[in-house]
Design a protein around this motif. Structure first.
Motif, PDB file in Angstrom:
ATOM      1  N   ARG A   1       0.810  -1.249   0.118  1.00  0.00           N
ATOM      2  CA  ARG A   1      -0.046  -0.025  -0.010  1.00  0.00           C
ATOM      3  C   ARG A   1       0.941   1.461   0.080  1.00  0.00           C
ATOM      4  O   ARG A   1       0.571   2.148  -0.800  1.00  0.00           O
ATOM      5  CB  ARG A   1      -0.965   0.053   1.177  1.00  0.00           C
ATOM      6  CG  ARG A   1      -2.236  -0.453   1.054  1.00  0.00           C
ATOM      7  CD  ARG A   1      -3.228  -0.209   2.164  1.00  0.00           C
ATOM      8  NE  ARG A   1      -2.727  -0.242   3.359  1.00  0.00           N
ATOM      9  CZ  ARG A   1      -2.670  -1.339   4.067  1.00  0.00           C
ATOM     10  NH1 ARG A   1      -3.254  -2.641   3.671  1.00  0.00           N
ATOM     11  NH2 ARG A   1      -2.233  -1.445   5.440  1.00  0.00           N
ATOM     12  N   GLN A   2       1.996   1.254   0.719  1.00  0.00           N
ATOM     13  CA  GLN A   2       2.720   2.521   0.822  1.00  0.00           C
ATOM     14  C   GLN A   2       3.554   2.856  -0.526  1.00  0.00           C
ATOM     15  O   GLN A   2       3.617   3.952  -0.800  1.00  0.00           O
ATOM     16  CB  GLN A   2       3.724   2.177   2.211  1.00  0.00           C
ATOM     17  CG  GLN A   2       2.996   2.255   3.477  1.00  0.00           C
ATOM     18  CD  GLN A   2       3.873   2.098   4.405  1.00  0.00           C
ATOM     19  OE1 GLN A   2       5.166   1.629   4.431  1.00  0.00           O
ATOM     20  NE2 GLN A   2       3.324   2.332   5.933  1.00  0.00           N
TER      21      GLN A   2
ATOM     22  N   THR B   1       1.023   3.941  -3.099  1.00  0.00           N
ATOM     23  CA  THR B   1       0.489   5.478  -2.705  1.00  0.00           C
ATOM     24  C   THR B   1       1.711   6.329  -2.836  1.00  0.00           C
ATOM     25  O   THR B   1       1.316   7.370  -3.466  1.00  0.00           O
ATOM     26  CB  THR B   1      -0.239   5.260  -1.266  1.00  0.00           C
ATOM     27  OG1 THR B   1      -1.139   4.346  -1.101  1.00  0.00           O
ATOM     28  CG2 THR B   1      -0.489   6.861  -0.881  1.00  0.00           C
ATOM     29  N   ARG B   2       2.957   6.054  -2.277  1.00  0.00           N
ATOM     30  CA  ARG B   2       3.812   7.037  -2.346  1.00  0.00           C
ATOM     31  C   ARG B   2       4.771   7.087  -3.432  1.00  0.00           C
ATOM     32  O   ARG B   2       5.130   8.223  -3.938  1.00  0.00           O
ATOM     33  CB  ARG B   2       4.759   6.718  -0.872  1.00  0.00           C
ATOM     34  CG  ARG B   2       3.953   6.822   0.203  1.00  0.00           C
ATOM     35  CD  ARG B   2       4.933   6.416   1.449  1.00  0.00           C
ATOM     36  NE  ARG B   2       4.404   6.527   2.732  1.00  0.00           N
ATOM     37  CZ  ARG B   2       4.680   6.121   3.746  1.00  0.00           C
ATOM     38  NH1 ARG B   2       5.898   6.005   3.872  1.00  0.00           N
ATOM     39  NH2 ARG B   2       3.982   6.147   5.022  1.00  0.00           N
TER      40      ARG B   2
ATOM     41  N   GLU C   1      -7.179   6.080  -7.783  1.00  0.00           N
ATOM     42  CA  GLU C   1      -7.159   4.916  -6.960  1.00  0.00           C
ATOM     43  C   GLU C   1      -7.931   3.728  -7.768  1.00  0.00           C
ATOM     44  O   GLU C   1      -7.393   2.370  -7.507  1.00  0.00           O
ATOM     45  CB  GLU C   1      -7.577   5.161  -5.614  1.00  0.00           C
ATOM     46  CG  GLU C   1      -6.570   5.794  -4.741  1.00  0.00           C
ATOM     47  CD  GLU C   1      -7.114   6.054  -3.205  1.00  0.00           C
ATOM     48  OE1 GLU C   1      -8.136   5.353  -2.838  1.00  0.00           O
ATOM     49  OE2 GLU C   1      -6.615   7.098  -2.574  1.00  0.00           O
TER      50      GLU C   1
END
Length: 210
Positions: A139-140, A143-144, A165
């Motif tokens: 996820r990180q 996302t980043r 998303e």
């Protein structure tokens, strides 16, 4: 007495413990390579420090020396073998004569088509489905490293972050079906057939009104 506490009886001075190779300039790299292979084949839960050490030809203690626990080894081994900035730029670049849906799916399939990139990403996907720490890591990363850059292409569009998303989640789901579950015929259809099928759907995340 003058015997040295650190020396075992009958062992010549200067020799390390049996079964353990002393650290060498390439030892860390060999451990990482073995870890990527083991995580890719077995997932997070199936791979063990002992198994990775055996594949690398080192003592498990040496793996712990370099990386600590298995979780830290996983984080080091799953270093993404491509530049997220370049991938994101390809998706966001609207000067190449195709919509963002086609750019996204072509970029996605280009990355997955590289066996060197596929193995660590497969490990992340398998582990994310079974282990919360790996799911958080994935996820990180999305996302980043990727989504944050792709969002530039959705600036000014209503519900832009949600649309971006949704596009990313569609691609992740496709990866699971095509490369993890290997559900037919998605698993074996050609890239061009898949692009023709999926690109218009992805484009709707950008163009669609809601």
């Amino acid at each position: 007495m003058t015997s040295e506490p650190s020396r075992r009886k009958g062992r010549p001075a200067g020799r390390g413990r049996a079964g353990r190779r002393r650290g060498a300039p390439d030892t860390r790299g060999e451990i990482l390579a073995a870890a990527r292979a083991q995580f890719g084949e077995l997932g997070y839960d199936g791979a063990t420090v002992r198994g990775i050490a055996g594949a690398a030809g080192v003592d498990p203690a040496l793996v712990h020396h370099y990386f600590g626990a298995k979780e830290k080894l996983f984080l080091a081994a799953m270093e993404i073998p491509f530049d997220p900035a370049i991938i994101s730029e390809r998706i966001a670049d609207d000067s190449v004569g195709m919509g963002i849906g086609e750019r996204a799916i072509r970029t996605f399939l280009g990355v997955w088509g590289d066996p060197a990139a596929r193995a660590p990403i497969l490990a992340m996907l398998r582990s994310a489905m079974r282990h919360e720490a790996a799911a958080t890591l994935l996820r990180q990363f999305i996302t980043r490293a990727i989504l944050g850059r792709v969002l530039v292409a959705f600036d000014g569009i209503p519900s832009g972050p949600l649309r971006a998303e949704a596009l990313a989640s569609h691609l992740i789901g496709l990866a699971i079906v095509r490369y993890v579950v290997k559900l037919e015929p998605i698993a074996s259809v050609s890239d061009e057939e898949l692009i023709a099928l999926v690109a218009p759907v992805l484009q709707q995340y950008y163009d669609g009104a809601f």
